[in-house]
Design a protein around this motif. Structure first.
Motif, PDB file in Angstrom:
ATOM      1  N   SER A  87       0.828  -1.209   0.000  1.00 13.16           N
ATOM      2  CA  SER A  87       0.000   0.000   0.000  1.00 13.16           C
ATOM      3  C   SER A  87       0.862   1.259   0.000  1.00 13.16           C
ATOM      4  O   SER A  87       0.531   2.257  -0.645  1.00 13.16           O
ATOM      5  CB  SER A  87      -0.951  -0.005   1.197  1.00 13.16           C
ATOM      6  OG  SER A  87      -0.256   0.118   2.429  1.00 13.16           O
ATOM      7  N   SER A 343      -6.298   4.088   9.100  1.00  7.68           N
ATOM      8  CA  SER A 343      -5.614   3.489   7.952  1.00  7.68           C
ATOM      9  C   SER A 343      -5.534   4.550   6.860  1.00  7.68           C
ATOM     10  O   SER A 343      -6.552   4.911   6.268  1.00  7.68           O
ATOM     11  CB  SER A 343      -6.387   2.263   7.450  1.00  7.68           C
ATOM     12  OG  SER A 343      -6.333   1.212   8.397  1.00  7.68           O
ATOM     13  N   GLN A 346      -1.540   4.819   2.370  1.00 13.43           N
ATOM     14  CA  GLN A 346      -1.544   4.813   0.903  1.00 13.43           C
ATOM     15  C   GLN A 346      -1.902   6.178   0.332  1.00 13.43           C
ATOM     16  O   GLN A 346      -1.573   6.474  -0.823  1.00 13.43           O
ATOM     17  CB  GLN A 346      -2.516   3.746   0.393  1.00 13.43           C
ATOM     18  CG  GLN A 346      -2.491   3.531  -1.112  1.00 13.43           C
ATOM     19  CD  GLN A 346      -3.302   2.332  -1.543  1.00 13.43           C
ATOM     20  OE1 GLN A 346      -3.304   1.296  -0.876  1.00 13.43           O
ATOM     21  NE2 GLN A 346      -3.999   2.448  -2.661  1.00 13.43           N
ATOM     22  N   SER A 347      -2.543   7.022   1.129  1.00 13.19           N
ATOM     23  CA  SER A 347      -3.069   8.292   0.634  1.00 13.19           C
ATOM     24  C   SER A 347      -2.264   9.515   1.055  1.00 13.19           C
ATOM     25  O   SER A 347      -2.624  10.635   0.699  1.00 13.19           O
ATOM     26  CB  SER A 347      -4.528   8.465   1.106  1.00 13.19           C
ATOM     27  OG  SER A 347      -5.351   7.413   0.661  1.00 13.19           O
ATOM     28  N   LEU A 412      -7.636   0.261  -2.392  1.00 18.01           N
ATOM     29  CA  LEU A 412      -6.725   0.138  -1.263  1.00 18.01           C
ATOM     30  C   LEU A 412      -6.042  -1.228  -1.264  1.00 18.01           C
ATOM     31  O   LEU A 412      -6.684  -2.253  -1.506  1.00 18.01           O
ATOM     32  CB  LEU A 412      -7.481   0.326   0.049  1.00 18.01           C
ATOM     33  CG  LEU A 412      -8.148   1.698   0.237  1.00 18.01           C
ATOM     34  CD1 LEU A 412      -9.024   1.694   1.491  1.00 18.01           C
ATOM     35  CD2 LEU A 412      -7.100   2.802   0.323  1.00 18.01           C
ATOM     36  N   TYR A 414      -4.485  -2.288   1.499  1.00 13.59           N
ATOM     37  CA  TYR A 414      -4.435  -2.743   2.885  1.00 13.59           C
ATOM     38  C   TYR A 414      -5.085  -4.124   2.998  1.00 13.59           C
ATOM     39  O   TYR A 414      -5.946  -4.505   2.200  1.00 13.59           O
ATOM     40  CB  TYR A 414      -5.206  -1.795   3.816  1.00 13.59           C
ATOM     41  CG  TYR A 414      -4.888  -0.334   3.666  1.00 13.59           C
ATOM     42  CD1 TYR A 414      -3.585   0.121   3.470  1.00 13.59           C
ATOM     43  CD2 TYR A 414      -5.898   0.612   3.733  1.00 13.59           C
ATOM     44  CE1 TYR A 414      -3.312   1.464   3.354  1.00 13.59           C
ATOM     45  CE2 TYR A 414      -5.638   1.964   3.620  1.00 13.59           C
ATOM     46  CZ  TYR A 414      -4.339   2.390   3.419  1.00 13.59           C
ATOM     47  OH  TYR A 414      -4.073   3.732   3.292  1.00 13.59           O
ATOM     48  N   LYS A 417      -9.774  -3.229   4.015  1.00 14.54           N
ATOM     49  CA  LYS A 417      -9.936  -2.106   3.099  1.00 14.54           C
ATOM     50  C   LYS A 417     -10.907  -1.050   3.638  1.00 14.54           C
ATOM     51  O   LYS A 417     -11.928  -0.744   3.026  1.00 14.54           O
ATOM     52  CB  LYS A 417     -10.358  -2.621   1.729  1.00 14.54           C
ATOM     53  CG  LYS A 417      -9.326  -3.581   1.135  1.00 14.54           C
ATOM     54  CD  LYS A 417      -9.701  -4.051  -0.244  1.00 14.54           C
ATOM     55  CE  LYS A 417      -8.726  -5.112  -0.744  1.00 14.54           C
ATOM     56  NZ  LYS A 417      -7.341  -4.647  -0.764  1.00 14.54           N
ATOM     57  N   SER A 419     -10.895   2.995   5.273  1.00 15.85           N
ATOM     58  CA  SER A 419     -10.129   4.234   5.424  1.00 15.85           C
ATOM     59  C   SER A 419     -11.122   5.381   5.451  1.00 15.85           C
ATOM     60  O   SER A 419     -12.138   5.343   4.743  1.00 15.85           O
ATOM     61  CB  SER A 419      -9.154   4.411   4.258  1.00 15.85           C
ATOM     62  OG  SER A 419      -8.589   5.716   4.286  1.00 15.85           O
TER      63      SER A 419
END
Length: 478
Positions: A87, A343, A346-347, A412, A414, A417, A419
């Motif tokens: 991720s 979480s 990734q962003s 995602l 992760y 998933k 977030s």
């Protein structure tokens, strides 16, 4: 005008807008043996040299995320090195530092570090370093951990939660003071979760006894006052001991100001905030629910703008995700009882480009400094990591600043998933990521090949190992 190079190159990334430490310019990047060998306006491509066309893309230094929780060993089903690092690659992050607390056992002694390293071996898609932990009763364990190569130590001034014998407990004042003395002697950094346990625990008990259950009720139990008190107490101990401090996930402008004043006095201290404090507010917690719960909690919109002002002024050293995942079932129900952690790793880069550059016009080199350069410098990874420069690892994040998309759960990587950013529309997207010159992610293709991330032991540990080898060699010749 093109430049002919006299050395062989493994890859040339052409035509991108390169985000350097002090400017953004169109340039080509030549890569050899995993390192950046050439940066110039135009490289004359030698015959049979592979080329990646970065036309219409901005090239950032790979993000160095100094604060993630991948929960290994034993709790890899919460995230784990494989899914967590994948991720990160998809978010343009090429180096991370994993926190010590959520694994079983936590990384508070050498044997636990060895178990974590075994769990990470062959699983990480990007490079990584590891934190050790300071908890009551383990001050004598800090030196072996330092010598083994941990990047620094993490402690909690409020209860991190958990049950059982082998948990990561918060430090009492004596442990904090004695730990700081030892960490100063070892020339390491102490990272602190700064909230007053005396304040937040009592407010939490009172709220639940009164039957309060709303998101705003939860936020009220962890006020800025609790953060500010803990920051000032830690700064006092650091002043007495000479310990280098790093404050993680600071959520308030007042706490940033206290740290800024300590810097002005000559103290060696840095401050980190997180994308969620800059992109979400307490109203979002009420709207989204426990998926957006964290500690310290999300603050008001007014407090958020004060924090952004500190970012713009250069008072924030580091932006890190504090990625703290868990199974989705633990993010449901009573806001007080749900798992506290967001979480979001990734962003991180896309969030800071969206909220910082596009909305508030924070310059791209300034954002890259907080996301990459400063964490690499603070934790001993620079000049290998953190900057697009000759001789540095060719760790690069290629971003399309014109591509609009809405984040969906299936985007995602992760393990679980969820977030708080699912459903958010971004006007930029990570197109590709390169780790030491090898492409590890491309949009539409996913994470590439085998997991080849390596452990970045602290430099001091490498020196100690070399010195020990020299001693052994000398003994062998006597």
């Amino acid at each position: 005008m093109s430049v002919s190079v006299n050395q062989p190159l493994d890859l040339i990334i052409q035509n991108g807008m390169v985000v350097l430490a002090d400017q953004v310019c169109r340039a080509d990047i030549g890569i050899q043996d995993g390192k950046i060998a050439v940066i110039c306006k135009k490289i004359e491509v030698p015959e049979r040299t592979p080329v990646y066309n970065a036309e219409n893309l901005h090239i950032f230094p790979g993000v160095v995320d100094a604060h993630v929780h991948f929960n290994e060993p034993a709790l890899g089903h919460w995230e784990g090195f494989a899914s967590g690092s994948a991720s990160l690659a998809a978010g343009g992050c090429t180096t991370y530092i994993d926190m010590p607390l959520n694994g079983v056992p936590p990384t508070v002694r050498l044997s636990a570090l060895q178990r974590k390293l075994e769990a990470a071996a062959g699983e990480s898609h990007v490079d990584y370093a590891l934190w050790g932990g300071l908890v009551p009763g383990n001050v004598k364990e800090l030196q072996p951990l330092a010598e083994a190569g941990v990047i620094g130590f993490k402690a909690f001034m409020s209860c991190p939660g958990g049950e059982g014998e082998d948990i990561f407990a918060e430090v009492d004042d004596l442990t904090l003071y004695e730990g700081m003395k030892e960490i100063a002697r070892l020339d390491k950094v102490l990272a602190l979760h700064a909230e007053s346990e005396a304040i937040v625990s009592q407010l939490g008990k009172q709220a639940q006894a009164a039957g309060k259950r709303s998101a705003q009720d939860f936020v009220a139990t962890r006020p800025v006052l609790a953060e500010l008190e803990a920051v000032n107490r830690a700064l006092f101990y650091a002043e007495q001991t000479g310990c280098k401090l790093h404050f993680v996930h600071i959520s308030s402008a007042d706490a940033v100001q206290a740290i800024t004043e300590a810097k002005a006095k000559g103290m060696d201290v840095t401050v980190e905030t997180c994308p969620h404090y800059l992109a979400l507010t307490a109203n979002d917690l009420a709207r989204i629910g426990p998926v957006a719960k964290c500690a310290p909690p999300l603050r008001s919109a007014e407090e958020q703008e004060r924090l952004w002002a500190k970012v713009a002024d250069g008072a924030i050293d580091i932006i890190a995700s504090d990625h703290s995942p868990c199974p989705t079932a633990l993010k449901q129900g009573n806001i007080f009882e749900a798992w506290g952690g967001i979480s979001g790793a990734q962003s991180s880069l896309e969030l800071m480009l969206e909220e910082g550059w596009r909305r508030r016009r924070i310059p791209l080199p300034q954002l890259a400094r907080m996301l990459s350069l400063e964490p690499a410098k603070r934790f001993g990874l620079y000049p290998r990591k953190g900057e697009i420069a000759i001789g540095a690892d060719a760790d690069l994040a290629l971003v399309d600043l014109t591509l609009t998309y809405t984040l969906a759960a299936e985007d995602l990587l992760y393990r679980h998933k969820h977030s708080p950013y699912v459903g958010k529309t971004f006007s930029c997207r990570v197109q590709a990521a390169f780790l030491r010159g090898a492409k590890v992610y491309e949009l539409g293709e996913g994470v590439k090949g085998r997991a080849e991330g390596v452990w970045l032991r602290h430099q001091a540990a490498a020196y100690a190992e070399a010195a020990a080898a020299k001693v052994i060699a000398n003994e062998g010749t006597e």
